[in-house]
Motif scaffolding. Structure first.
Motif, mmCIF file in Angstrom:
data_model
loop_
_atom_site.group_PDB
_atom_site.id
_atom_site.type_symbol
_atom_site.label_atom_id
_atom_site.label_comp_id
_atom_site.label_asym_id
_atom_site.label_seq_id
_atom_site.Cartn_x
_atom_site.Cartn_y
_atom_site.Cartn_z
ATOM 1 N N GLY A 195 0.796 -1.225 0.000
ATOM 2 C CA GLY A 195 0.000 0.000 0.000
ATOM 3 C C GLY A 195 0.824 1.267 0.000
ATOM 4 N N LEU A 196 2.039 1.213 -0.560
ATOM 5 C CA LEU A 196 2.863 2.417 -0.597
ATOM 6 C C LEU A 196 2.289 3.417 -1.594
ATOM 7 C CD1 LEU A 196 6.474 0.925 -0.545
ATOM 8 C CD2 LEU A 196 5.178 1.881 1.352
ATOM 9 N N ASP A 197 2.334 4.669 -1.240
ATOM 10 C CA ASP A 197 1.797 5.737 -2.071
ATOM 11 C C ASP A 197 2.578 5.830 -3.369
ATOM 12 O OD1 ASP A 197 1.847 9.350 -1.913
ATOM 13 O OD2 ASP A 197 0.467 8.015 -2.957
ATOM 14 N N GLN A 198 1.877 5.867 -4.488
ATOM 15 C CA GLN A 198 2.520 6.047 -5.788
ATOM 16 C C GLN A 198 2.180 7.426 -6.352
ATOM 17 O OE1 GLN A 198 4.767 3.814 -7.758
ATOM 18 N NE2 GLN A 198 4.988 3.719 -5.551
ATOM 19 N N SER A 199 2.297 8.429 -5.505
ATOM 20 C CA SER A 199 1.988 9.794 -5.918
ATOM 21 C C SER A 199 2.900 10.219 -7.058
ATOM 22 C CB SER A 199 2.157 10.750 -4.731
ATOM 23 O OG SER A 199 2.090 12.090 -5.152
ATOM 24 N N SER A 200 2.369 10.998 -7.987
ATOM 25 C CA SER A 200 3.208 11.507 -9.073
ATOM 26 C C SER A 200 4.124 12.611 -8.589
ATOM 27 C CB SER A 200 2.326 12.029 -10.218
ATOM 28 O OG SER A 200 1.485 13.072 -9.749
ATOM 29 N N ALA A 201 3.822 13.177 -7.441
ATOM 30 C CA ALA A 201 4.685 14.209 -6.855
ATOM 31 C C ALA A 201 5.712 13.525 -5.960
ATOM 32 C CB ALA A 201 3.862 15.209 -6.060
ATOM 33 N N LEU A 202 6.960 13.492 -6.399
ATOM 34 C CA LEU A 202 7.975 12.726 -5.685
ATOM 35 C C LEU A 202 8.161 13.208 -4.259
ATOM 36 C CD1 LEU A 202 10.764 12.213 -8.379
ATOM 37 C CD2 LEU A 202 9.080 10.571 -7.575
ATOM 38 N N GLU A 203 7.943 14.509 -4.026
ATOM 39 C CA GLU A 203 8.158 15.015 -2.667
ATOM 40 C C GLU A 203 7.136 14.461 -1.681
ATOM 41 O OE1 GLU A 203 5.922 18.222 -5.042
ATOM 42 O OE2 GLU A 203 7.580 16.824 -5.344
#
Length: 512
Positions: free
Chosen positions: A465-473
């Protein structure tokens, strides 16, 4: 848990003769030794013994402590492909000769090349010597430690005094890792693995919590418990989750979170290992062992500003009527529906649940970074040989996490190769129907599967369930560390000595 103590010695002349009983000289050549009498002696001996300068030789020398002189030539050191392991290799041979000659407190002198690759060469020589001297826990328990490991201390000529503590703590961690990894499956069954960790951290600042209640584990670690399912019928084989946590005395500026694969024995489960493939599978706990080893080094050094949390899954993948099987769909701790592709890909299931718990803790952590360490794939050994494989996500790559570890590993003789997570890896493990969310693996050996050590990292990202946000920060830096190729000396998983990789490179990166 004794090991040869590293002792900083300013010079050969300052060493009290009564304190030491051998002198090991490691050099590309022996034309300029630390004492003129030694140089003259070696010059004369070379006329008699033409092995000197070509191979490691022990001589009786009145000018050496204990009259034992071990000359260990490195060969060329400044070619493009040479690295500090050239020195580590001969240090292992030399310390074995010193031990065989009866020395218990040898001095070690190193002619260090003026090259950045060898800036920590003396420390690496000590760590290599300690690696060579280590003997299996069962042998020490049966025969007595002093019988099989008689060397008490190694004097390091020219080592800065403040380096000795770091070396001692690093070797203590490596030794714990070797003991946990290199011990047979009954002596280090899950509950005994946990007990060994409890004893190792007694009286330290690392807090230990062990969960063995199978009903609670089923709630909190459902994938792990699927792997353990067939082992539950044998009480001593039941699983344990070991949590280790170090909090500094002052404010926290960095948080490291580790998940360790602790398969104390891997039969392959229903996808049974055949053709002798089970030999050495008691070492499938090398990742968990390395995590515990690093935590031991942390406990001894007590770093300021650094918080370290680890979860270890100690499990046996047994075969039996209640074994989990391919095609099952099991919901992970993160709520992800996992379709089992092959029960011999069990380590990633254990790691996913551990990482899901660590992910939750990372939400409130200061400057967190997540790591999983495992003897995960034969592909890692096939692809990068005797090196540790580092597979990182975008956030870790942006922060240079793997690059820092690899750079430290090159200098400290604990090298790594860098890999990247790619879109093909996520495509490989995507669900094939609406019944599940992710596929754990294919049903072919990883060693013959394209990107066989990279795609499991994609599975871990999804199943945990790790976040795969497009914002790397906004993403959690994550590095998967596969030690299938580096976890034992020479790649011999049944008989080779555990290497304790990557304890040294992690310690050099985060604890110096």
């Amino acid at each position: 848990m004794a090991y040869p103590t590293p002792v900083a010695v300013p010079s050969l002349q300052s060493a009290a003769p009564s304190d030491w009983d051998a002198l090991i000289c490691i050099a590309e050549n022996f034309r300029q030794l630390p004492d003129a009498a030694l140089t003259d002696f070696v010059s004369q001996q070379q006329w008699i013994d033409q092995r000197i300068g070509r191979e490691t030789v022990t001589s009786i020398c009145p000018a050496a402590p204990g009259q034992r002189l071990i000359l260990a030539p490195t060969g060329p050191l400044l070619r493009d492909f040479d690295d500090v392991r050239c020195i580590a290799d001969v240090a292992k041979i030399a310390i074995q000769q010193a031990k065989a000659a009866g020395a218990v407190r040898p001095l070690l002198w190193l002619q260090t090349p003026a090259d950045p690759r060898y800036s920590e060469a003396l420390a690496v020589a000590y760590l290599a010597a300690a690696q060579a001297l280590w003997q299996p826990l069962e042998g020490r328990e049966a025969r007595g430690e002093l019988q099989v490991e008689p060397v008490l201390a190694i004097g390091l000529i020219g080592l800065p005094a403040d380096e000795a503590n770091f070396l001692a703590a690093t070797e203590a961690g490596r030794r714990l890792a070797r003991d946990l990894c290199g011990t047979e499956p009954e002596r280090m069954a899950p509950l005994r693995f946990a007990d060994y960790c409890v004893d190792a951290f007694a009286g330290t600042d690392v807090k230990v919590k062990v969960e063995t209640n199978t009903e609670q584990l089923l709630v909190d670690y459902p994938l792990l418990m699927a792997v353990a399912r067939s082992s539950l019928a044998v009480p001593r084989h039941r699983p344990a989750v070991i949590r280790l946590e170090y909090n500094p005395s002052g404010p926290v500026s960095k948080t490291l979170l580790f998940a360790g694969k602790g398969l104390v024995y891997d039969t392959g489960g229903a996808d049974l290992k055949i053709n002798g493939g089970m030999a050495g599978m008691s070492r499938d706990k090398g990742g968990a062992a390395a995590v515990a080893g690093f935590m031991k080094t942390v406990a001894m050094l007590k770093p300021a500003g650094l918080k370290v949390v680890a979860e270890i899954g100690a499990v046996r993948n047994s075969i039996g009527s209640d074994a989990f099987v391919a095609d099952e769909i099991i919901t992970s701790h993160a709520g992800v529906r996992v379709r089992i592709g092959n029960t011999d890909a069990e380590g990633r299931l254990v790691l996913a649940d551990l990482m899901s718990h660590l992910r939750q803790q990372a939400k409130d952590a200061v400057n967190p970074a997540l790591f999983s360490i495992a003897t995960l794939t034969g592909h890692a050994a096939r692809a990068v040989g005797p090196y540790t494989a580092l597979v990182e996500n975008g956030a870790a790559r942006k922060n240079g996490v793997s690059a820092q570890i690899a750079q430290a590993g090159d200098i400290w003789g604990d090298p790594s190769e860098l890999s990247s997570s790619r879109r093909e890896d996520f495509a490989f493990i995507k669900a094939r129907s609406c019944a599940d969310d992710v596929l754990s693996c294919n049903n072919a050996p990883s060693s013959v599967t394209a990107r066989g050590h990279q795609f499991p990292m994609a599975f871990l990202v999804v199943a945990a369930g790790l976040d795969q946000s497009s914002a790397l920060e906004n993403s959690l830096p994550y590095v998967h560390i596969d030690i299938a190729g580096s976890g034992v000396d020479g790649g011999d998983w049944q008989h080779g000595k555990p290497s304790a990789a990557p304890v040294t490179s992690l310690a050099a990166t985060y604890l110096r």
